[in-house]
Write a protein that holds these residues in place. Structure first.
Motif, PDB file in Angstrom:
ATOM      1  N   ASN A  47       0.794  -1.225   0.000  1.00  0.00           N
ATOM      2  CA  ASN A  47       0.000   0.000   0.000  1.00  0.00           C
ATOM      3  C   ASN A  47       0.832   1.283   0.000  1.00  0.00           C
ATOM      4  OD1 ASN A  47      -2.882   0.516  -0.046  1.00  0.00           O
ATOM      5  ND2 ASN A  47      -2.429   1.800   1.711  1.00  0.00           N
ATOM      6  N   CYS A  48       1.844   1.324  -0.865  1.00  0.00           N
ATOM      7  CA  CYS A  48       2.678   2.528  -0.954  1.00  0.00           C
ATOM      8  C   CYS A  48       2.049   3.567  -1.871  1.00  0.00           C
ATOM      9  CB  CYS A  48       4.067   2.165  -1.454  1.00  0.00           C
ATOM     10  SG  CYS A  48       4.089   1.565  -3.151  1.00  0.00           S
ATOM     11  N   LEU A  49       1.052   3.170  -2.645  1.00  0.00           N
ATOM     12  CA  LEU A  49       0.309   4.041  -3.580  1.00  0.00           C
ATOM     13  C   LEU A  49       1.144   4.523  -4.774  1.00  0.00           C
ATOM     14  CD1 LEU A  49      -1.958   6.316  -1.345  1.00  0.00           C
ATOM     15  CD2 LEU A  49      -2.377   4.012  -2.149  1.00  0.00           C
ATOM     16  N   ARG A  50       2.291   3.903  -5.016  1.00  0.00           N
ATOM     17  CA  ARG A  50       3.080   4.306  -6.185  1.00  0.00           C
ATOM     18  C   ARG A  50       2.337   4.008  -7.485  1.00  0.00           C
ATOM     19  NH1 ARG A  50       8.522   5.712  -6.263  1.00  0.00           N
ATOM     20  NH2 ARG A  50       9.080   4.701  -8.196  1.00  0.00           N
ATOM     21  N   TRP A  52      -0.811   3.917  -7.872  1.00  0.00           N
ATOM     22  CA  TRP A  52      -1.934   4.855  -7.959  1.00  0.00           C
ATOM     23  C   TRP A  52      -1.471   6.223  -8.471  1.00  0.00           C
ATOM     24  CZ3 TRP A  52      -2.219   9.357  -4.991  1.00  0.00           C
ATOM     25  CH2 TRP A  52      -3.407  10.063  -5.091  1.00  0.00           C
ATOM     26  N   VAL A  53      -0.313   6.682  -7.986  1.00  0.00           N
ATOM     27  CA  VAL A  53       0.142   8.023  -8.386  1.00  0.00           C
ATOM     28  C   VAL A  53       0.686   8.015  -9.823  1.00  0.00           C
ATOM     29  CG1 VAL A  53       2.530   8.011  -7.539  1.00  0.00           C
ATOM     30  CG2 VAL A  53       1.245  10.117  -7.509  1.00  0.00           C
ATOM     31  N   PHE A  54       1.261   6.892 -10.240  1.00  0.00           N
ATOM     32  CA  PHE A  54       1.828   6.847 -11.589  1.00  0.00           C
ATOM     33  C   PHE A  54       0.812   6.450 -12.658  1.00  0.00           C
ATOM     34  CE2 PHE A  54       6.223   6.175  -9.633  1.00  0.00           C
ATOM     35  CZ  PHE A  54       6.605   7.471  -9.907  1.00  0.00           C
ATOM     36  N   CYS A  55      -0.232   5.717 -12.317  1.00  0.00           N
ATOM     37  CA  CYS A  55      -1.159   5.212 -13.344  1.00  0.00           C
ATOM     38  C   CYS A  55      -1.690   6.367 -14.201  1.00  0.00           C
ATOM     39  CB  CYS A  55      -2.329   4.476 -12.708  1.00  0.00           C
ATOM     40  SG  CYS A  55      -3.504   3.904 -13.964  1.00  0.00           S
ATOM     41  N   GLY A  58      -5.520   6.621 -14.147  1.00  0.00           N
ATOM     42  CA  GLY A  58      -6.257   6.711 -12.890  1.00  0.00           C
ATOM     43  C   GLY A  58      -7.118   5.483 -12.679  1.00  0.00           C
ATOM     44  N   ALA A  59      -6.604   4.324 -13.055  1.00  0.00           N
ATOM     45  CA  ALA A  59      -7.411   3.101 -13.005  1.00  0.00           C
ATOM     46  C   ALA A  59      -7.371   2.420 -11.637  1.00  0.00           C
ATOM     47  CB  ALA A  59      -6.952   2.125 -14.086  1.00  0.00           C
ATOM     48  N   LEU A  62      -9.395   3.516  -5.011  1.00  0.00           N
ATOM     49  CA  LEU A  62      -9.008   3.520  -3.600  1.00  0.00           C
ATOM     50  C   LEU A  62     -10.220   3.334  -2.699  1.00  0.00           C
ATOM     51  CD1 LEU A  62      -6.517   6.541  -3.489  1.00  0.00           C
ATOM     52  CD2 LEU A  62      -5.989   4.142  -3.800  1.00  0.00           C
ATOM     53  N   ASP A  72      -6.393   6.336  10.058  1.00  0.00           N
ATOM     54  CA  ASP A  72      -7.104   6.324   8.774  1.00  0.00           C
ATOM     55  C   ASP A  72      -6.127   6.430   7.616  1.00  0.00           C
ATOM     56  OD1 ASP A  72      -9.578   6.108   9.855  1.00  0.00           O
ATOM     57  OD2 ASP A  72      -9.947   8.277   9.926  1.00  0.00           O
ATOM     58  N   ARG A  73      -6.398   5.653   6.576  1.00  0.00           N
ATOM     59  CA  ARG A  73      -5.593   5.803   5.369  1.00  0.00           C
ATOM     60  C   ARG A  73      -6.393   5.333   4.168  1.00  0.00           C
ATOM     61  NH1 ARG A  73      -1.236   0.788   5.004  1.00  0.00           N
ATOM     62  NH2 ARG A  73      -2.773  -0.868   5.058  1.00  0.00           N
ATOM     63  N   LYS A  74      -5.867   5.659   2.990  1.00  0.00           N
ATOM     64  CA  LYS A  74      -6.472   5.177   1.746  1.00  0.00           C
ATOM     65  C   LYS A  74      -5.742   3.908   1.324  1.00  0.00           C
ATOM     66  CE  LYS A  74      -9.523   8.421   0.735  1.00  0.00           C
ATOM     67  NZ  LYS A  74     -10.940   8.129   0.487  1.00  0.00           N
TER      68      LYS A  74
END
Lengths: 112, 307
Positions: A47-50, A52-55, A58-59, A62, A72-74
């Motif tokens: 869950n580093c979200l890398r 998500w940020v690079f896609c 935006g596919a 979250l 709380d986190r996404k």
């Protein structure tokens, strides 16, 4: 055009071709471009979200979640294949994949 | 990374379903625009890949007010919008400020739009101009631009037996913008989302003109695989071809210094547009490229020390 967008004729178009419905590109399916499919595995994901940020598309969808400490986190929920074009950026940039053995995102050929 | 978590809580300015190429890294920064700041923003795009692919009628990928302008006048249009917003907030006593962002590709910024950009910056509009530099006119079919590096093969500078790609070195637009004595000039790269988001935030929230130059690899133009864009940008920074630095009111700060500078051939030879340089007869071009980069890097580090 007329049936698809509910317009009788071209005179009903907004002046200057203004698009009044912002972000309506989300109705457009780009998933049909895909020849390779990324498969996301929750059990290996850190869950580093890398991804998500690079896609570019935006596919990565979250959801709300909690850290092990209870904050709380996404979190990554899933990949939206309606949009995913299968570029493979997420597969290459995933730090779990880079480390080797276990893979958090696997890349497989799309079934035809 | 807490920063990404913060960004994840906010809505994006750029929706899915746009029609940029698979693996194009441009949405990495357009998705960030509203996530890094609480201001309301208005965006204007010069003609280019982003403008064409995000607004194919009747669809628009923009969740914020967005204006399409011609190739040359994104900066001029957005300075008009900024002046309007300023006058309106003065008249109505409207407390909430609108921030303006203009976005252009390297063709629309380095070559065609530089006059409007220069004028807008000189007039001191409260405007962030973002240039995404992919090193050629990629949208119209990979023609050379002022940003194309030395030796790159494009459709108008093809590599053959006599000539090895582009014969001239690239223009350094960031330095031209520094020479305008504006508040903020920065170079960023799409491979580092934290650095990139900080620079976009600073550029938007600043009261005054700002310019941000973002390296954005192009999959068909650089002839790389669709999954290579981020890695290619990272190599460009590691080899110091694209130093990450910012100039805040004239003071230089280099944001990233590689521990060991990698030879530029590591970056060049991973791309199809420099494939011909593998031929021993063009080895001198790689040396020339390396010396240009070394010179630029030494100059930059010296500038930082002065400040």
């Amino acid at each position: 055009m007329s049936e698809k967008y509910g317009l009788k004729n071209w005179q009903e178009l907004a002046l200057g071709g203004v698009i009044t419905d912002g972000g309506n590109a989300a109705d457009y399916e780009t998933g049909t471009w895909r020849t390779w499919r990324p498969l996301w595995r929750q059990e290996s994901c850190i869950n580093c979200l890398r991804c998500w940020v690079f896609c570019p598309e935006g596919a990565f969808v979250l959801k709300d979640g909690k850290t092990p400490a209870g904050k709380d986190r996404k979190e990554i929920k899933q990949i939206d294949y309606y949009y995913c074009r299968g570029c493979g950026l997420c597969v290459r940039e995933c730090p779990v994949n880079k480390k080797g053995k276990k893979k958090a995102i696997e890349f497989v050929r799309e079934e035809t | 990374m807490p920063k990404l978590q913060e960004m994840a809580k906010k809505k994006t300015a750029f929706s899915s379903g746009h029609r940029l190429c698979a693996g194009c890294p441009v949405p990495i920064f357009t998705k960030m625009l509203t996530r890094v700041t609480d201001y309301d923003i208005v965006v204007g795009s010069a003609t280019g890949c982003l403008e064409v692919a995000s607004s194919i009628f009747p669809y628009s990928a923009w969740n914020v007010p967005w204006i399409h302008t011609a190739f040359e006048n994104a900066a001029a249009t957005m300075s008009g919008v900024e002046a309007m917003a300023r006058v309106r907030s003065k008249r109505n006593g409207n407390a909430k400020k609108i921030k303006c962002v203009a976005i252009g590709g390297d063709g629309g910024t380095y070559d065609i739009g530089i006059q409007a950009l220069s004028a807008a910056m000189e007039r001191g509009h409260d405007l962030l101009y973002i240039c995404y530099d992919n090193g050629a006119y990629m949208n119209t079919g990979i023609q050379r631009s002022g940003a194309t590096p030395l030796g790159a093969a494009t459709t108008t500078t093809p590599a053959g037996q006599v000539i090895a790609g582009k014969q001239q070195q690239r223009k350094d637009l960031s330095k031209i913008m520094v020479a305008h004595h504006i508040d903020y000039v920065a170079q960023a790269s799409i491979h580092d989302p934290i650095d990139l988001s900080e620079k976009i935030k600073k550029g938007i929230e600043l009261d005054g003109p700002a310019f941000l130059n973002i390296l954005s690899p192009c999959v068909p133009g650089w002839r790389i695989n669709p999954d290579m864009a981020v890695e290619s940008a990272s190599l460009a920074v590691e080899t110091c071809f694209w130093p990450l630095y910012e100039v805040d009111s004239g003071d230089y700060t280099v944001n990233y210094k590689p521990g060991k500078k990698r030879p530029v051939s590591d970056w060049l030879l991973t791309q199809g547009r420099f494939r011909h340089l593998k031929d021993p007869q063009w080895a001198h071009l790689i040396d020339e490229f390396q010396s240009l980069i070394d010179e630029q890097w030494d100059w930059l580090v010296a500038q930082e020390k002065k400040a």
